[in-house]
Each structure stands twice: as structure tokens, then as C-alpha cells.
Design a protein around this motif. Structure first.
Motif, PDB file in Angstrom:
ATOM      1  N   GLY A   1      -3.469 -13.978   5.327  1.00  0.00           N
ATOM      2  CA  GLY A   1      -2.093 -13.864   4.898  1.00  0.00           C
ATOM      3  C   GLY A   1      -1.240 -15.071   5.214  1.00  0.00           C
ATOM      4  O   GLY A   1      -0.040 -15.077   4.918  1.00  0.00           O
TER       5      GLY A   1
ATOM      6  N   ASN B   1       4.802  -6.342   0.282  1.00  0.00           N
ATOM      7  CA  ASN B   1       4.019  -6.517  -0.942  1.00  0.00           C
ATOM      8  C   ASN B   1       4.321  -7.846  -1.621  1.00  0.00           C
ATOM      9  O   ASN B   1       3.440  -8.448  -2.256  1.00  0.00           O
ATOM     10  CB  ASN B   1       4.287  -5.358  -1.904  1.00  0.00           C
ATOM     11  CG  ASN B   1       3.491  -4.112  -1.547  1.00  0.00           C
ATOM     12  OD1 ASN B   1       2.709  -4.121  -0.616  1.00  0.00           O
ATOM     13  ND2 ASN B   1       3.704  -3.044  -2.276  1.00  0.00           N
TER      14      ASN B   1
ATOM     15  N   ILE C   1       2.229 -10.367   0.074  1.00  0.00           N
ATOM     16  CA  ILE C   1       0.825 -10.250  -0.336  1.00  0.00           C
ATOM     17  C   ILE C   1       0.599 -10.974  -1.663  1.00  0.00           C
ATOM     18  O   ILE C   1      -0.377 -11.719  -1.831  1.00  0.00           O
ATOM     19  CB  ILE C   1       0.431  -8.770  -0.444  1.00  0.00           C
ATOM     20  CG1 ILE C   1       0.393  -8.135   0.942  1.00  0.00           C
ATOM     21  CG2 ILE C   1      -0.925  -8.617  -1.141  1.00  0.00           C
ATOM     22  CD1 ILE C   1       0.112  -6.658   0.931  1.00  0.00           C
TER      23      ILE C   1
END
Length: 400
Positions: free
Chosen positions: A268, A310, A313
Motif C-alpha cells: 500500500g 478505498n 487502495i
């Protein structure tokens, strides 16, 4: 007033399903340790006490969704708008860090005197757990939720609030079922040292959530140091667990946790300095959008925020995918980023006007400036590549 093809009962059922699926989104993951703690604490209790805990958990979730639904109806809040307040985020970070410490050291929650006087001392933890689970669900739009919210914001206030309450019911439903039927947990191994280590591992997950949300409050440099401190603490904890005699189950928990935690952090980009990315994002302005249209170039407009898990992501996976980068270069795509970390009425109006109801939200505009595709929630690199390619030679139509 717009109507739905499946009718109001169908939309309410879809809202319930969307709420249940929110449990699978990254936004809700940090609060799972608190939910598990609540379930375990009440699993061996009398049926009446389990029922009371389930009602308390459900009440906490519904109280929040009642409040956020009413605010959306009266003040036209978008999904996740609560996280635009630094004070709210600071409070949540402190709350999550505190709960992480409680779970790690197995400390009981301090209960206010008034709660004991009302006879609800043992219900405070499930009530707060339900509220926190509901709050942390709002930065994400899970499967089906985007469409449900798009329908809800066009309806009368009473219908909108009913939709939000159904989302809350769906979110709480799996945990209420487990609280009422603890026999579902009978297949788990007997508690022991391994379960204590698992509880501590889950505390690190909750602490990671707290560190993530500090990104909205602190500079990237300080946040990066916090992530490294979290990673170092995780490694030290795993090393101590492995060295001490605790059986193979303890070692499996420790090794799995550190591998999963560090690999996720590296994948990430949490342990690396923030970079602009291969799409060369620019802050959104109307002037840049007009310039792209005059240059006859398609545009990708992303609505994002520092608190949107999100969104991060997508930015660490889809938007840096080689196929997406190649398609962007091939079509001379202009990438514009709309930052909603803090309240911005102009950007919020643009989000709603373009069909958005929460984050993440993205749109592809053709060389003439017309929207040819919109994306709600998570999506794949292949889907984005097709939308980019189609934007330059046909009108693909708008879809979610």
C-alpha cells in the motif's frame, strides 16, 4: 420525484444487503477487533445478557445511521462528510488508539457512573462498538451502496432515513446473529495463549486504522514515521512471541500477522514517501478541465480524500497499473484530482451534479468534455483501461 425500477421495498432490501457487505470493506476492518472482543465477552453469558448485548450493539449502529440519515436529509450531507471535520477524526484516532490498548492488554472498558446507575454498565462496550463500526463504515461505499445512495438522495426525507436505517441493520446483522447464537463459535479451538496473541494481533490492526486516519491531520513526513513505528512495534511483538515458549499455534499467529501486516504496508506504499504517481495527477480546477477540452484530450477526474481507505487502495493499485498508464499515454489522458479531505462546497456540488454520492468516485470525460463513464467504489484496472480507450472513439454511456 424519481422512482426505482424495483420499488421502495426492493431498494430497502438492497440497502440491507449493501450494509451487510460493508463488513467486507477495508473501512470496517479496523473495528473488527472490537466487535470480536464484544462477541467473546458475551458468548458465555446467559441468553438474556446476550440479547441485551445484541440490542445494545444494534442500537449503537442504528443511532448513528439515524443521525447521519437525518443530516443527509436536512443538510444534504454526502456519504463520508463526517470525516471532513478534523475534530471528528482526532476524536476517532484517540478512540481507536485507546481501544487498541484495551484489547492488547485485555483491559475492561471504563464505564461512566451514570451508566451503572441506569443498570447498563455491561452494555456500554457493545453500544460503543456498534457506534464505532457504523462511523468507520462511512468513508467507504461497498458493493451496491453507491446505487442505493444515488436512489436515496432523490427521495423524501423519511424515505432517505429509512434507507440509511436499513444500511445500518445490514451492517450490524452478522454480529447480532453471532451474539444471539454463540454456538456458531463452538468449532473454534479452546482459548489459550494462542488466542491471547491473536487478540494482540487484532489490536495492531485497530492501531493501524488509527495511524491511517492521522494522515488527515498530520504532515506526510510525520505520518510516515508513525507507520514505521507501527511496523517496528509489530516486528518486536512477533519476535517476542516467537522466542517465548507458546506452542506452534502462537508462532503461526505471530509469523502470519507480521507477514500479512508488513506485506500490506509495503504494497500500500504506507512505508514509502508519497509520490505523484505515473499518471501525473494535477489538482482539479475548471480551468484545467477547459484546457483539456480545448486540447481535445480525454480526462480522468478522481474525487478523493485522505481519510478514504478505498480511494487509497485505488491510488496504490489501479491508478499505477502498467496497463492503465499505457492507456493514459496512448490517449494523452489528463488526470485531475478533486480533494474532499476538507469541506469544499464547490467540489461537493460538482460531485453530486456528476452523479456521485460518496467516495471513491471517478469519471472519464471524452475530448469534448462529456462524461462517458463513472465509477463508484472499487473497480479494476481492466475496466478503467476500457473506459479510457472508449472515451476517444465512442460514447460508452454512463454506468456505476
Amino acid at each position: 420525484m424519481p422512482t426505482s425500477a424495483i420499488g421502495l421495498p426492493g431498494e430497502l432490501a438492497l440497502a440491507f444487503l449493501a450494509g451487510a457487505l460493508l463488513n467486507l470493506t477495508p473501512c470496517v476492518l479496523p473495528v473488527i477487533p472490537l466487535k470480536i472482543r464484544t462477541i467473546i465477552h458475551h458468548a458465555g453469558a446467559a441468553p438474556r445478557h446476550r440479547l441485551e448485548a445484541a440490542i445494545a450493539f444494534l442500537s449503537g449502529t442504528l443511532l448513528f445511521f439515524l443521525a447521519i440519515g437525518s443530516a443527509s436529509a436536512l443538510m444534504h450531507w454526502t456519504w463520508g462528510a463526517l470525516f471532513q471535520s478534523p475534530a471528528v477524526i482526532a476524536f476517532l484516532v484517540a478512540l481507536m488508539a485507546g481501544f487498541a490498548a484495551m484489547i492488547f492488554f485485555d483491559i475492561d472498558m471504563p464505564v461512566p457512573t451514570f451508566a451503572y446507575r441506569l443498570g447498563g454498565g455491561r452494555h456500554m462496550e457493545p453500544l460503543i462498538s456498534g457506534i464505532l463500526a457504523a462511523i468507520l463504515s462511512t468513508p467507504c461505499t461497498g458493493p451496491f451502496l453507491g446505487g442505493v445512495l444515488a436512489f436515496a438522495i432523490t427521495q423524501a426525507p423519511a424515505v432517505l432515513v429509512a434507507v440509511f436505517l436499513c444500511v445500518g441493520l445490514g451492517l450490524a446483522f452478522p454480529y447480532v446473529v453471532i451474539l444471539l447464537r454463540p454456538s456458531l463459535l463452538d468449532h473454534l479451538p479452546k482459548a489459550g495463549e494462542w488466542s491471547r496473541r491473536l487478540r494482540q494481533a487484532l489490536a495492531f490492526l485497530l492501531l493501524a486504522g488509527a495511524v491511517f486516519f492521522t494522515q488527515s491531520l498530520l504532515s506526510p513526513e510525520i505520518t510516515l514515521w508513525l507507520w514505521w513505528a507501527w511496523a517496528l512495534g509489530l516486528v518486536l511483538w512477533a519476535g517476542i512471541a516467537i522466542v517465548r515458549r507458546g506452542g506452534w499455534a502462537v508462532r503461526v499467529v505471530a509469523v502470519s500477522t507480521v507477514i500479512l501486516g508488513l506485506s500490506t504496508a509495503f504494497a500500500g506504499g504506507l512505508l514509502m514517501p508519497t509520490q505523484g504517481g505515473p499518471l501525473h495527477w494535477q489538482p482539479f480546477t475548471e480551468a484545467r478541465l477547459v484546457a483539456a477540452r480545448r486540447a481535445h484530450r480525454p480526462a480522468l477526474v478522481e474525487f478523493t480524500a485522505a481519510w478514504c481507505i478505498n480511494c487509497k487502495i485505488l491510488e496504490k493499485t489501479v491508478y499505477v497499473d502498467a496497463a492503465v498508464v499505457q492507456a493514459a499515454r496512448r490517449r494523452h489522458l489528463v488526470a485531475l484530482r478533486v480533494d474532499l479531505t476538507r469541506p469544499n462546497q464547490a467540489f461537493e456540488r460538482l460531485l453530486v451534479k456528476d452523479g456521485g454520492d460518496g467516495l471513491p468516485f471517478a469519471e472519464i470525460r471524452d475530448p469534448e468534455g462529456k462524461i462517458t463513464r463513472i465509477f463508484r467504489g472499487l473497480f479494476t484496472a481492466a475496466t478503467l483501461v476500457r473506459a479510457i480507450d472508449r472515451s476517444t472513439h465512442d460514447r460508452a454511456g454512463i454506468s456505476g
